[in-house]
Design an enzyme around this catalytic site. Structure first.
Site, PDB file in Angstrom:
ATOM      1  N   PHE A   1       0.818  -1.220   0.000  1.00  0.00           N
ATOM      2  CA  PHE A   1       0.000   0.000   0.000  1.00  0.00           C
ATOM      3  C   PHE A   1       0.848   1.266   0.000  1.00  0.00           C
ATOM      4  CE2 PHE A   1      -2.124  -3.345   2.579  1.00  0.00           C
ATOM      5  CZ  PHE A   1      -3.018  -3.763   1.610  1.00  0.00           C
TER       6      PHE A   1
ATOM      7  N   ARG B   1      -8.850   1.537 -20.438  1.00  0.00           N
ATOM      8  CA  ARG B   1      -9.058   0.111 -20.748  1.00  0.00           C
ATOM      9  C   ARG B   1      -8.852  -0.736 -19.490  1.00  0.00           C
ATOM     10  NH1 ARG B   1      -6.646  -0.427 -25.264  1.00  0.00           N
ATOM     11  NH2 ARG B   1      -8.320  -1.326 -26.478  1.00  0.00           N
ATOM     12  N   ILE B   2      -9.739  -1.683 -19.298  1.00  0.00           N
ATOM     13  CA  ILE B   2      -9.645  -2.620 -18.183  1.00  0.00           C
ATOM     14  C   ILE B   2      -9.067  -3.923 -18.732  1.00  0.00           C
ATOM     15  CG2 ILE B   2     -10.999  -3.973 -16.523  1.00  0.00           C
ATOM     16  CD1 ILE B   2     -10.789  -0.966 -15.827  1.00  0.00           C
ATOM     17  N   LEU B   3      -7.919  -4.328 -18.226  1.00  0.00           N
ATOM     18  CA  LEU B   3      -7.221  -5.482 -18.817  1.00  0.00           C
ATOM     19  C   LEU B   3      -7.808  -6.819 -18.371  1.00  0.00           C
ATOM     20  CD1 LEU B   3      -3.560  -4.139 -18.541  1.00  0.00           C
ATOM     21  CD2 LEU B   3      -4.944  -4.339 -20.614  1.00  0.00           C
ATOM     22  N   ASN B   4      -8.357  -6.845 -17.153  1.00  0.00           N
ATOM     23  CA  ASN B   4      -8.898  -8.089 -16.618  1.00  0.00           C
ATOM     24  C   ASN B   4     -10.049  -7.705 -15.693  1.00  0.00           C
ATOM     25  OD1 ASN B   4      -9.407 -10.226 -14.740  1.00  0.00           O
ATOM     26  ND2 ASN B   4      -7.373 -11.086 -15.075  1.00  0.00           N
TER      27      ASN B   4
ATOM     28  N   GLN C   1      -9.294  -4.937  -7.360  1.00  0.00           N
ATOM     29  CA  GLN C   1      -8.563  -3.708  -7.019  1.00  0.00           C
ATOM     30  C   GLN C   1      -9.523  -2.638  -6.500  1.00  0.00           C
ATOM     31  OE1 GLN C   1      -5.613  -3.392  -6.310  1.00  0.00           O
ATOM     32  NE2 GLN C   1      -4.388  -2.701  -8.020  1.00  0.00           N
TER      33      GLN C   1
ATOM     34  N   LYS D   1      -5.410   3.536 -17.832  1.00  0.00           N
ATOM     35  CA  LYS D   1      -5.156   4.690 -16.962  1.00  0.00           C
ATOM     36  C   LYS D   1      -4.672   4.321 -15.564  1.00  0.00           C
ATOM     37  CE  LYS D   1      -8.354   8.130 -18.821  1.00  0.00           C
ATOM     38  NZ  LYS D   1      -9.614   8.833 -18.491  1.00  0.00           N
ATOM     39  N   GLY D   2      -5.010   3.155 -15.079  1.00  0.00           N
ATOM     40  CA  GLY D   2      -4.595   2.821 -13.710  1.00  0.00           C
ATOM     41  C   GLY D   2      -5.755   2.921 -12.747  1.00  0.00           C
TER      42      GLY D   2
ATOM     43  N   GLU E   1      -5.586   2.883  -7.055  1.00  0.00           N
ATOM     44  CA  GLU E   1      -5.793   3.770  -5.918  1.00  0.00           C
ATOM     45  C   GLU E   1      -7.138   4.467  -5.902  1.00  0.00           C
ATOM     46  OE1 GLU E   1      -1.657   5.454  -4.700  1.00  0.00           O
ATOM     47  OE2 GLU E   1      -1.543   4.921  -6.788  1.00  0.00           O
TER      48      GLU E   1
HETATM   49 MO1  MOS Z   1       1.153   3.433  -3.593  1.00  0.00          MO
HETATM   50  S1  MOS Z   1       0.703   4.607  -2.079  1.00  0.00           S
HETATM   51  O1  MOS Z   1       1.076   4.281  -4.919  1.00  0.00           O
HETATM   52  O2  MOS Z   1       2.041   2.140  -3.347  1.00  0.00           O
END
Ligand code: MOS
Length: 730
Positions: free
Chosen positions: A256, A620-623, A630, A693-694, A697
């Site tokens: 984390f 895009r969502i890969l899985n 997540q 995009k990720g 978090e």
């Molecule tokens: Mo994180 S807080 O981007 O591992």
């Protein structure tokens, strides 16, 4: 593009070894001749060590060494965490990634075991090495240490006037228009102070490692999010070539953000093996994890919003302080989302740090954004109440059609769809905005929502791919798998790009012998490593097509058959991927909308989250399955943030007090309601070559404000300091 917009929901390829216990974590590498190291923490917050008497400790059975500033090997100053660490730099996005081989020492102004100065309670001041863990633990207790104690600064709010600007690279102050003048003349105003507590990451797997020196070589099995930076850090510290160091981190049991840096205990273990010339195991106890591996610093934030009578923002002011210290450069940059989230002609934002004699803070899931948007999204709810306006309508009235500070176009933005789809699924139209108006028996019911955003980052990464004559493909990149699904999605990207079955691909990671990857943090791994894997798979495919006379494989043909025809045992490819200039012309962010329904027991003040609905647009969502996990994990952590998590600091001692999992509360299954997650399809042609995009978090970010806003709707009480505990509602 060979990748589907929403990739198949595959099970994690590392799931089985983790569930069966076959996965070997850092501290489970029991090398031959292994000995044990135990660190000794300072028991004062400020001052100097006057004396260390190790007579009894050294005589204790099994003890091999006692290392402190009195006798520690002299190291070169290790390289600090780069200012744009993990590519999470301020207004700039992808281009801000560090060179992947930068160092990552967490406390650059405190050389480990270099002198007698104590900067915070818990600072590691000695390490005891013995044949067994019990012998090392016992001997560590025999050290007699005396101090010259000085008055330390330990209370954030008491010292807020001494705040300094420490974050200009990571979260530069924002000045758009004239926010103060606009605020002064605004028709409707909110001006409030919000506070967030210290929090600790508490990964299940404690920070731990096995270090060994052989000849002039150092090997580290280290639970890390950034193995190449660990390697660089120790190459410089010990003055040996990088090639002489191997860092391995194939499994990480939670991090984390806390394992993104090299913390002092890694130096303690490296020094210990250097001195005793045996492999050394060092793992920190749960209690020690609360002092020397980072935490989310406490913050105090002022948010002032000015709006016209029809709900258009005319001014945003966001400022305040967070805890820091003199040995680390960490800054909890809570004003980062302020530059992204709403359109407003006048914005002023700055965050400052108060250097205390308290342990070093660090990145913790959505650092900056998480606490910053708690303040902004709570204030927006307060503004909606003041305007008698629906909270979603208020947000839509201030929808940013381009990046509000730099005015770059978005590479894509689907926040509007997030509001619509989550509101519809949640049943927002059934909400009565009047506090205390909705009930279920003796329980007050409340509904609240919040927006969330997190920047899309990408950093340079390399990858290698090899196909052999049996048709098996191995793709390698020295990235990390901390449970996010990296190994699985990379296997998917490679298989889909090459057009081969998922099962014929294996992804290798977690070792500095492999091609270089950056930190796994800042939600950048899928975009960063995914692009490198996509690129290397394309390159391998190009070579294979060339071998096939420039033709794609005919139906029924296979690469294995092609290699046989060509008398080849293997074909290999290599790729170095890095963000291109085109990408930085756009502002790229994931966005989302999160909704919570709570019940509050009016007599007992107990808050329960009854259900949550979130919609996210993250490219895009890969899985679909690992992505869902997540988001889900982020939301669970957000519920902890809203209602449970806080580390209490006793300012008299400068010590964290609830330093165990009995008193540091995290959600358990019974705290978690049904969680509904909507993935909004988003085709982003600009963010990077794979449109990712990720999402690591963003799941956490809007949860605490959505719950706080729901609690207000239920009770009429506005709680502006997290967590929302019973005492604040009675
Ligand atoms: Mo994180 S807080 O981007 O591992």
């Amino acid at each position: 593009m060979t990748l589907p917009m929403i990739g198949k929901g595959r099970e994690r390829v590392d799931g089985r070894v983790k569930a069966t216990g076959a996965a070997r974590y850092a501290a489970e590498n029991n090398a031959k001749g292994l000995v044990h190291a135990v660190v000794v923490p300072a028991t004062i917050a400020s001052g100097r060590i006057k004396s260390i008497d190790d007579t009894a400790a050294k005589k204790s059975p099994g003890v091999l060494a006692v290392i402190s500033y009195l006798n520690a090997p002299k190291l070169n100053r290790p390289p600090a965490q780069g200012s744009g660490q993990s590519g999470r730099g301020g207004g700039q996005q992808q281009q801000s990634g560090p060179p992947p081989d930068s160092g990552n020492y967490a406390e650059p102004h405190l050389l480990p075991f270099a002198d007698a100065t104590i900067h915070y309670l818990g600072q590691q001041i000695a390490v005891v090495v013995a044949e067994t863990l019990e012998q090392a633990t016992h001997a560590a207790n025999l050290l007699r240490i005396t101090y010259d104690e000085t008055a330390g600064k330990t209370d954030l709010l008491a010292h807020r006037a001494k705040a300094i600007d420490k974050g200009s690279q990571q979260a530069p102050p924002i000045h758009v228009g004239d926010a103060d003048t606009a605020f002064a003349s605004a028709a409707v105003k909110i001006d409030q102070t919000y506070r967030t507590p210290y929090q600790h990451h508490n990964p299940m797997e404690a920070h731990s490692l096995v270090a060994s020196w052989e000849g002039n070589r150092l090997t580290l099995h280290e639970s890390s999010q950034n193995i190449f930076a660990v390697r660089t850090t120790f190459a410089r510290a010990f003055g040996i070539p990088k090639e002489n160091i191997e860092v391995m981190s194939p499994f990480v049991g939670g991090a984390f953000g806390s394992k993104g840096s090299t913390w002092p205990h890694v130096f303690a273990a490296a020094m210990a093996t250097y001195v005793v010339k045996r492999p050394v195991k060092l793992w920190l106890s749960r209690k020690q994890l609360f002092f020397t591996n980072g935490h989310r610093p406490a913050t105090e934030q002022r948010v002032a919003l000015g709006a016209s009578a029809d709900g258009k923002l005319v001014s945003i002011i966001h400022e305040g302080v967070s805890q820091g210290n003199g040995v680390s450069d960490y800054n909890e940059r809570f004003t980062r989302p302020t530059r992204t989230i709403y359109a407003c002609p006048n914005i002023r934002a700055a965050n400052k740090v108060v250097e205390l004699n308290v342990a070093s803070g660090t990145y913790m899931r959505a650092p900056g954004e998480n606490v910053g948007l708690f303040a902004i999204e709570s204030a927006m709810d307060e503004l909606a109440v003041a305007l008698k306006m629906d909270p979603i309508a208020l947000r839509l009235a201030n929808y940013a059609e381009s990046d509000p500070v730099e005015h770059k176009p978005w590479s894509s933005k689907s926040l509007r769809q997030c509001y619509e789809r989550a509101a519809e699924r949640f049943g927002w139209s059934r909400r009565n905005p009047e506090p205390r108006s909705m009930r279920d028996g003796r329980l007050l019911i409340g509904m609240g929502m919040a927006s969330c955003t997190y920047p899309a980052h990408r950093a340079p990464a390399s990858a290698r791919a090899r196909i052999d004559a049996s048709g098996h493909v191995v793709v390698s990149c020295g990235t990390h798998e901390m449970g996010m699904g990296t190994a699985t999605v990379m296997q998917q990207v490679a298989a889909e790009t090459l057009g081969v079955p998922f099962e014929s691909v294996r992804f290798e990671y977690g070792d500095t012998k492999l091609p270089q990857a950056p930190i796994s943090a800042g939600s950048l791994t899928a975009a960063t490593v995914g692009t490198a894997v996509h690129q290397v798979a394309n390159e391998l495919k190009r070579k294979l097509v060339e071998l096939n006379g420039g033709q794609e494989l005919a139906t029924g043909d296979t690469y294995a058959a092609l290699l046989h025809r060509q008398y080849l045992t293997k074909v290999e490819a290599q790729a170095d991927a890095k963000p291109d200039a085109e990408e930085s012309k756009y502002a790229s962010h994931s966005f989302g909308a999160q909704f919570a329904e709570v019940s509050v027991d009016a007599e007992l003040g107990i808050v329960r989250v009854r259900r949550m609905v979130s919609a996210f647009a993250g490219g895009r969502i890969l899985n679909a399955k690992t992505a869902h996990s997540q988001f889900y994990g982020g939301i669970v952590q957000g519920i902890g943030c809203a209602l449970l998590e806080q580390t209490r600091l006793d300012p008299r001692a400068g010590s964290f007090t609830n330093v165990n999992l009995g008193e540091y509360l995290v959600p358990v299954n019974a705290d978690i309601p049904p969680i509904d997650i909507i993935m909004v399809e988003e085709d982003d042609p600009h963010v990077n070559p794979i449109g990712v995009k990720g999402i690591g978090e963003i799941g956490i970010i809007g949860v605490a404000p959505a719950i706080a806003n729901a609690v207000y709707n239920a009770t009429g009480k506005r709680v502006r300091d997290l967590p929302i505990t019973i005492d604040k509602l009675l």
